[in-house]
Design a protein around this motif. Structure first.
Motif, PDB file in Angstrom:
ATOM      1  N   GLN A 101       0.830  -1.207   0.000  1.00  0.00           N
ATOM      2  CA  GLN A 101       0.000   0.000   0.000  1.00  0.00           C
ATOM      3  C   GLN A 101       0.864   1.256   0.000  1.00  0.00           C
ATOM      4  N   ILE A 102       1.980   1.214   0.706  1.00  0.00           N
ATOM      5  CA  ILE A 102       2.899   2.358   0.736  1.00  0.00           C
ATOM      6  C   ILE A 102       3.507   2.599  -0.638  1.00  0.00           C
ATOM      7  N   LYS A 103       3.912   1.526  -1.308  1.00  0.00           N
ATOM      8  CA  LYS A 103       4.494   1.660  -2.641  1.00  0.00           C
ATOM      9  C   LYS A 103       3.459   2.210  -3.630  1.00  0.00           C
ATOM     10  N   LEU A 104       2.217   1.735  -3.532  1.00  0.00           N
ATOM     11  CA  LEU A 104       1.166   2.219  -4.422  1.00  0.00           C
ATOM     12  C   LEU A 104       0.899   3.702  -4.179  1.00  0.00           C
ATOM     13  N   THR A 105       0.974   4.097  -2.908  1.00  0.00           N
ATOM     14  CA  THR A 105       0.764   5.505  -2.566  1.00  0.00           C
ATOM     15  C   THR A 105       1.873   6.367  -3.136  1.00  0.00           C
ATOM     16  N   ARG A 106       3.110   5.911  -2.985  1.00  0.00           N
ATOM     17  CA  ARG A 106       4.252   6.680  -3.489  1.00  0.00           C
ATOM     18  C   ARG A 106       4.259   6.766  -5.014  1.00  0.00           C
ATOM     19  N   LYS A 107       3.668   5.771  -5.673  1.00  0.00           N
ATOM     20  CA  LYS A 107       3.608   5.782  -7.140  1.00  0.00           C
ATOM     21  C   LYS A 107       2.413   6.573  -7.667  1.00  0.00           C
ATOM     22  N   GLY A 108       1.585   7.071  -6.746  1.00  0.00           N
ATOM     23  CA  GLY A 108       0.413   7.832  -7.168  1.00  0.00           C
ATOM     24  C   GLY A 108      -0.724   6.967  -7.661  1.00  0.00           C
ATOM     25  N   LYS A 109      -0.748   5.700  -7.233  1.00  0.00           N
ATOM     26  CA  LYS A 109      -1.827   4.793  -7.641  1.00  0.00           C
ATOM     27  C   LYS A 109      -2.841   4.569  -6.526  1.00  0.00           C
TER      28      LYS A 109
END
Length: 426
Positions: A202-210
């Motif tokens: 979820q953190i990676k998706l947030t950082r990628k703007g997804k």
């Protein structure tokens, strides 16, 4: 000349600590008639045990005691996570702690109160559909939903959410090992890995703007936070610390089962919570946190040589703070073994006597940043069980074994025949 510290005989007391649980330290302080004694644990390592309010003031003095490197590695890997804030000290700890404390805004805490109230109401139909409800287990799932929603972490499938709830309990149960070899270690490690993997995703998706969590939520803040050097946290470490805002909220399931037990064993308490204003719910919750066993003790180590109460403390010596014994000290709490919420009527709010989740200052010490959240969740949950539903309590084992870590109602606290506490015909 420094006084001689009383010593527990024997090369290593680790197994005795596990065997006697919450009673181990109080038994020794009573035997020695001293709030300071020495023993050896974790393979013969010397440790000085301290108990009481003055001891807590010492333990949370950052100039004298530090926490970094004192937690057993197995407990770090299962309960807190490698690199977690609990393993830091000094400026690094203060910096990271500011991130946790940034979540404690008035609006966020009020939102948590509403979430708790709403998710228990939503759960009523599920409770009514069951022949019997294990309060410990049911509250685990409800609190996981509250914690995820509060952090704005998306829910996974119902099956995965139930697995995550079980995983949280496995992590908390790992504390009972005190870092020794035990059969549940792999289970607890696997549990932590599952939840960390999901949170890191979820953190990676947030950082990628997804993924777009709300600003001010745990997922948003941990995804975007930068440390005092302007560096973004590694995604895994961010997931570990985000977990450490979620797991403590789920661990409140123990307090909830204790609270329902207290309303059963002391029936007048349920009536007071139901009929009085919020002030009694607060006192009731504080007494649950004081009376029932939760955190037994906490480790630290001497940062510099000093003398306390006439005893010499040498640099690098392990120091163990007696949490449970301090909460049950007759010198601090009149009739300490009596369940009596009214004792908090005129309590001065000291950060060094009511320390079920640690003591000292929230911003600079290791006192749990989620303590306010614990109180809010408990207040709303206890009011739900006291005011909003009726239920029967069947025969069961109500034992709370103080010789077993971590503390828990033996049966989990079973209730049945749940119904709404209002009459639609009126």
């Amino acid at each position: 000349m420094a006084k001689r510290i009383p010593k527990v005989k024997g090369f290593d007391q680790t197994l005795n600590v596990i065997k006697e649980g919450y009673e181990f330290i109080p038994n020794r302080t009573k035997k020695f008639n001293s709030n300071v004694f020495e023993m050896r644990v974790l393979g013969g390592k010397r440790a000085i045990v301290i108990s009481g309010k003055e001891a807590a003031e010492l333990f949370y003095d950052n100039e004298k005691i530090e926490r970094q490197g004192t937690l057993p590695k197995r407990i770090v890997k299962t309960l807190f996570g490698k690199g977690a804030i609990h393993t830091t000290t000094g400026a690094k700890h203060k910096d990271r702690k500011s991130l946790f404390m940034s979540l404690m805004t008035e609006n966020n805490l009020e939102y948590l109160r509403k979430l708790t109230r709403n998710y228990w109401f939503e759960d009523t139909a599920r409770l009514q559909s069951k022949e019997q409800v294990n309060v410990f287990e049911e509250s685990t799932l409800v609190l996981l939903k509250v914690a995820f929603r509060f952090a704005d972490v998306p829910f996974d499938t119902p099956e995965r959410m139930e697995q995550f709830a079980k995983d949280m309990n496995s992590m908390v149960d790992s504390f009972g090992s005190i870092g020794t070899v035990y059969s549940g270690y792999k289970k607890a490690r696997d549990a932590r890995t599952r939840v960390e993997d999901y949170l890191e995703k979820q953190i990676k998706l947030t950082r990628k703007g997804k993924l777009f969590p709300e600003e001010g939520s745990g997922l948003y803040e941990f995804s975007h936070w930068k440390d005092m050097n302007g560096k973004q946290m590694d995604s895994r470490l961010a997931a570990i610390d985000l977990m450490n805002t979620i797991r403590p909220l789920v661990a409140i399931n123990r307090f909830i089962s204790f609270g329902v037990l207290a309303m059963h064993e002391f029936p007048g308490e349920r009536v007071k919570v139901a009929e009085d204003d919020n002030s009694y719910a607060y006192k009731f919750v504080q007494e649950i946190r004081r009376y029932y066993p939760f955190v037994p003790f906490l480790p630290g180590k001497v940062k510099q040589n000093f003398t306390f109460d006439g005893y010499k403390f040498d640099k690098e010596t392990m120091v163990i703070m007696d949490i449970f014994g301090t909460l049950h000290s007759e010198s601090l709490w009149n009739n300490a073994e009596q369940f009596y919420p009214e004792r908090f009527e005129n309590w001065d709010g000291s950060p060094f006597d009511l320390i079920p989740q640690g003591g000292g200052d929230y911003y600079t010490n290791h006192r749990c940043a989620g303590e306010w959240m614990t109180i809010i969740i408990m207040e709303e949950t206890m009011k739900y069980f006291a005011r909003e539903i009726q239920y029967d309590v069947p025969a069961q084992d109500f034992t709370v074994n103080r010789q077993k870590l971590p503390g828990q109602v033996k049966s989990g606290m079973i209730i049945e025949n749940i119904r709404n506490n209002f009459d639609r015909r009126r």
